[in-house]
Each structure stands twice: as C-alpha cells, then as structure tokens.
Design an enzyme around this catalytic site. Structure first.
Site, PDB file in Angstrom:
ATOM      1  N   ARG A 221       0.846  -1.191   0.000  1.00  0.00           N
ATOM      2  CA  ARG A 221       0.000   0.000   0.000  1.00  0.00           C
ATOM      3  C   ARG A 221       0.882   1.241   0.000  1.00  0.00           C
ATOM      4  NH1 ARG A 221      -3.448  -2.799  -1.620  1.00  0.00           N
ATOM      5  NH2 ARG A 221      -5.502  -3.241  -0.711  1.00  0.00           N
ATOM      6  N   HIS A 269      -0.573   0.166  -9.871  1.00  0.00           N
ATOM      7  CA  HIS A 269      -1.281  -0.749  -8.951  1.00  0.00           C
ATOM      8  C   HIS A 269      -1.808  -1.986  -9.701  1.00  0.00           C
ATOM      9  CE1 HIS A 269      -3.578  -0.821  -4.883  1.00  0.00           C
ATOM     10  NE2 HIS A 269      -3.415  -2.051  -5.333  1.00  0.00           N
TER      11      HIS A 269
HETATM   12  N1  LIG Z   1      -0.512  -4.096  -5.228  1.00  0.00           N
HETATM   13  C1  LIG Z   1      -1.432  -5.010  -5.404  1.00  0.00           C
HETATM   14  O1  LIG Z   1      -1.884  -5.235  -6.534  1.00  0.00           O
HETATM   15  C2  LIG Z   1      -1.891  -5.847  -4.224  1.00  0.00           C
HETATM   16  C3  LIG Z   1      -2.718  -6.947  -4.463  1.00  0.00           C
HETATM   17  C4  LIG Z   1      -3.117  -7.730  -3.385  1.00  0.00           C
HETATM   18  C5  LIG Z   1      -2.705  -7.402  -2.089  1.00  0.00           C
HETATM   19  N2  LIG Z   1      -1.903  -6.315  -1.899  1.00  0.00           N
HETATM   20  C6  LIG Z   1      -1.464  -5.969  -0.535  1.00  0.00           C
HETATM   21  O2  LIG Z   1      -0.734  -7.071   0.008  1.00  0.00           O
HETATM   22  C7  LIG Z   1      -1.062  -7.173   1.392  1.00  0.00           C
HETATM   23  C8  LIG Z   1      -0.698  -8.552   1.927  1.00  0.00           C
HETATM   24  O3  LIG Z   1      -1.612  -9.522   1.450  1.00  0.00           O
HETATM   25  P1  LIG Z   1      -1.643 -11.012   2.053  1.00  0.00           P
HETATM   26  O4  LIG Z   1      -2.814 -11.688   1.436  1.00  0.00           O
HETATM   27  O5  LIG Z   1      -0.310 -11.649   1.931  1.00  0.00           O
HETATM   28  O6  LIG Z   1      -1.913 -10.684   3.609  1.00  0.00           O
HETATM   29  P2  LIG Z   1      -1.855 -11.687   4.855  1.00  0.00           P
HETATM   30  O7  LIG Z   1      -1.985 -13.093   4.414  1.00  0.00           O
HETATM   31  O8  LIG Z   1      -2.838 -11.150   5.849  1.00  0.00           O
HETATM   32  O9  LIG Z   1      -0.365 -11.521   5.438  1.00  0.00           O
HETATM   33  C9  LIG Z   1       0.021 -10.408   6.160  1.00  0.00           C
HETATM   34  C10 LIG Z   1       1.434 -10.625   6.697  1.00  0.00           C
HETATM   35  O10 LIG Z   1       1.877  -9.402   7.292  1.00  0.00           O
HETATM   36  C11 LIG Z   1       2.309  -9.670   8.620  1.00  0.00           C
HETATM   37  N3  LIG Z   1       2.052  -8.502   9.492  1.00  0.00           N
HETATM   38  C12 LIG Z   1       0.883  -7.859   9.718  1.00  0.00           C
HETATM   39  N4  LIG Z   1       1.062  -6.877  10.617  1.00  0.00           N
HETATM   40  C13 LIG Z   1       2.375  -6.894  10.956  1.00  0.00           C
HETATM   41  C14 LIG Z   1       3.170  -6.131  11.853  1.00  0.00           C
HETATM   42  N5  LIG Z   1       2.649  -5.149  12.598  1.00  0.00           N
HETATM   43  N6  LIG Z   1       4.481  -6.450  11.974  1.00  0.00           N
HETATM   44  C15 LIG Z   1       5.026  -7.454  11.252  1.00  0.00           C
HETATM   45  N7  LIG Z   1       4.314  -8.235  10.382  1.00  0.00           N
HETATM   46  C16 LIG Z   1       3.005  -7.951  10.241  1.00  0.00           C
HETATM   47  C17 LIG Z   1       1.499 -10.859   9.072  1.00  0.00           C
HETATM   48  O11 LIG Z   1       2.144 -11.484  10.182  1.00  0.00           O
HETATM   49  P3  LIG Z   1       1.589 -12.867  10.819  1.00  0.00           P
HETATM   50  O12 LIG Z   1       1.938 -13.932   9.812  1.00  0.00           O
HETATM   51  O13 LIG Z   1       2.337 -13.002  12.084  1.00  0.00           O
HETATM   52  O14 LIG Z   1       0.101 -12.672  10.982  1.00  0.00           O
HETATM   53  C18 LIG Z   1       1.485 -11.691   7.785  1.00  0.00           C
HETATM   54  O15 LIG Z   1       2.677 -12.440   7.687  1.00  0.00           O
HETATM   55  C19 LIG Z   1      -2.553  -6.825   1.414  1.00  0.00           C
HETATM   56  O16 LIG Z   1      -2.964  -6.406   2.705  1.00  0.00           O
HETATM   57  C20 LIG Z   1      -2.623  -5.707   0.413  1.00  0.00           C
HETATM   58  O17 LIG Z   1      -2.410  -4.453   1.048  1.00  0.00           O
HETATM   59  C21 LIG Z   1      -1.497  -5.522  -2.932  1.00  0.00           C
END
Ligand SMILES: NC(=O)c1ccc[n+]([C@@H]2O[C@H](COP(=O)([O-])OP(=O)(O)OC[C@H]3O[C@@H](n4cnc5c(N)ncnc54)[C@H](OP(=O)(O)O)[C@@H]3O)[C@@H](O)[C@H]2O)c1
Length: 306
Positions: A221, A269
C-alpha cells in the site's frame, strides 16, 4: 439464499452472472437503496449506506486481499468480514517481484539504456549471495514471493508479526526482530497489510538501516511509504532505486516528482489484480462452507486490521 453485490466503479454484470452460476440456489442482485437484508454481501468500496442497510448479513466478502479501505468505514459490529486469500493473486505477485528483483540484480536498466545507443557492453552480474532479499509480511502473498525468490537462488529473509516457519527462508518477527531483518536486506519487498502499526513503516529510519545501495519494491500500500524520505535516501545514495506499484494518492498525480525520477520504476497498482473467475469460485466455496457451519480461511481480525 439472497446475495447482494456492491462494487461501484466496476462492471457488475460478470460478477452477478458468475456468482449466480456458481451458487444456483442463490438469488444474486446488485445493491440499491431499500433492498431487503441479504444472507451474504460481496463488496468493493461500498458506500456507507449499503453497509448500514445490509448490517444483518451473515458475512461480508471483500473482492480483494487488502481490507484497509473497508476497515475505514463503519462496519456493523460482529460482521464476519472475509477477504480473498490468493485467488490467483499470489502467482502474479511472485512474477512481478521476481521481475523487479532481476531487473535490479542483473542490471537490466543499464542494458536497456545501452541498447538505445547501440552499445554492446557486458557487465559482471551481482552474485546472488551478495543480494539477500527481505520480505516484510510472510502471509499468503509474501510466502509465495519468498518461495519464488528462494527457488531462484537468492538468500531470503522474512519478517512477520508472529514467528513463521518457511523452508529455506530466514525468519524474523516482531518489533525486536526488525533491525536485524533490515540490516540483512539488499532488496526490501513490502507485502504487509496497511494497519495502524504498519502505516509509514517505510521511512528514513527503517530504509536507512538497509545495506548501502539497497533497492525497495513496494507492492502493498502507498501509505506504508513516506515518499519524501524515499526521495531523500535516493538522493543520498543510501538507496539505489525502487520499484513502486502503489502510492499514497492513486492515480499518481501527473506533477508528482516520482514520475520524473530516473531511479524509480512505476506501475499503476497492477502487481496482483483480482482474478474474477477464481475469486467467484473462492467466494462461492466459502459461502457453501459457511452454510454447512464450517469455518473458512481469510476471515479478517477487525481489531488487528488484517
Ligand atoms: N498491489 C497489489 O496489486 C496488491 C494486491 C493484493 C494485495 N496487496 C497488498 O498485500 C497485502 C498482503 O496480502 P496477504 O494476502 O499476503 O496478507 P496476509 O496473508 O494477511 O499476510 C500479512 C502478513 O503481514 C504480517 N504482518 C501484519 N502486521 C504486521 C506487523 N505489525 N508487523 C510485522 N508483520 C506484520 C502478518 O504477520 P503474521 O503472519 O504473524 O500474521 C502476515 O505475515 C494486502 O494487505 C494488500 O495491502 C497488494
């Protein structure tokens, strides 16, 4: 069963048709004010009025992986909020990040510049061992990216909130693990969700702890990154460049300094787009599971923010 769809700005018809085909027992309608409360809602950027009116749904399905924008609205208390987990996004993200990493580590930008001047000049490649990659966020997308980079032979580190184990990846976690994680990265890839704890996390202090001449890939983000700090670190040479797919203001304004910066690679994006068919199949499977009283993956912890 009644399903209501609300996705202003996106064409609703293919989603309405797809959901109806995947859930033949359901009646699927596009939301309009005054519609009775449905069993399930499928949404992207819904107006607050829709969330208020449909407060009694059994579950609210987000048509994306990140739910930060949705969590800025007032969600009905006790709502089960379910996001997309992977649904075709992880492989796209792995492809995008591997491309950005290879472009940096193999020096493709210099070869592209050479080609415009008919210059034939080979350069020594950077050794993989000298190019450790750090992935912030070892969730659904971060793990897939970590595996792809590991399989290309890069040393890979990951940082998450809680300890995570991934074969061939050095794992760090929590605020106490952040300095050591950052100090080991030549390339930093951000795949964190946007939460109060992660907003502005890419700043002068954290990016300044990377190895000298490090490279940033931000695909999570725009609000994770303090944009002025990135520009200052590029100017000082602490960072050698960045690939950015997300921005604090989207679309990125035409007069934004990022557009003209020679060491930034920008995309609008698109690193991992929602895949309609896979998303519909996933949402339909989850609705069937919830109807059978089962739990589903991708339930958002609203208090935690992801
Ligand atoms: N640019 C694009 O086109 C696009 C597309 C899709 C998604 N995204 C972005 O990618 C993000 C990640 O997606 P995802 O599906 O992989 O999410 P996810 O499965 O919820 O994984 C989030 C990861 O971040 C870690 N995390 C969260 N808060 C943290 C903190 N305070 N300190 C350290 N680590 C932390 C979590 O730790 P734990 O494992 O310990 O819970 C987990 O490993 C989305 O939220 C979105 O913003 C971007």
């Amino acid at each position: 069963m009644e399903i209501v769809l609300c996705c202003p700005g996106a064409a609703p018809e293919p989603w309405l048709k797809g959901l109806a085909a995947a859930l033949p027992q359901a009646r699927v309608s596009e939301w309009r004010p005054g519609l009775p409360v449905a069993d399930y809602a499928v949404v992207w950027a819904p107006p607050q009025a829709m969330l208020d009116e449909q407060a009694g749904v059994k579950a609210l399905f987000a048509m994306g992986a990140g739910v930060d924008a949705l969590l800025q609205r007032q969600l009905p208390p006790q709502t089960l909020l379910v996001r997309l987990d992977d649904a075709g996004m992880a492989v796209q993200m792995a492809e995008y990040v591997c491309h950005a990493v290879a472009r940096y580590s193999r020096g493709f930008a210099a070869y592209e510049a050479d080609a415009t001047r008919a210059v034939w000049q080979q350069r020594l490649p950077r050794l993989r061992a000298d190019c450790p990659i750090g992935i912030m966020g070892l969730g659904v997308l971060g793990r897939r990216v970590a595996q792809a980079l590991r399989d290309l032979g890069y040393p890979v580190h990951g940082w998450s909130r809680t300890p995570q184990v991934l074969d061939g990846v050095v794992s760090h976690h929590g605020p106490q693990g952040l300095p050591g994680f950052l100090a080991s990265c030549q390339v930093l890839v951000n795949l964190l969700p946007l939460t109060p704890l992660t907003r502005d996390i890419l700043n002068r202090d954290t990016l300044g702890r990377l190895r000298p001449g490090a490279y940033l890939v931000n695909v999570a983000r725009g609000a994770h990154l303090v944009e002025e700090d990135l520009l200052a670190l590029l100017d000082s040479g602490q960072l050698s460049g960045a690939t950015l797919d997300v921005f604090r203001t989207e679309p990125l304004p035409a007069d934004h300094p990022f557009w003209q910066h020679p060491r930034l690679t920008l995309t609008p994006h698109i690193s991992a787009l929602t895949q309609r068919e896979e998303s519909i199949a996933q949402i339909a499977c989850k609705i069937d599971a919830l109807e059978r009283g089962e739990t589903v993956a991708g339930v958002v912890d609203v208090a935690r923010g992801y």
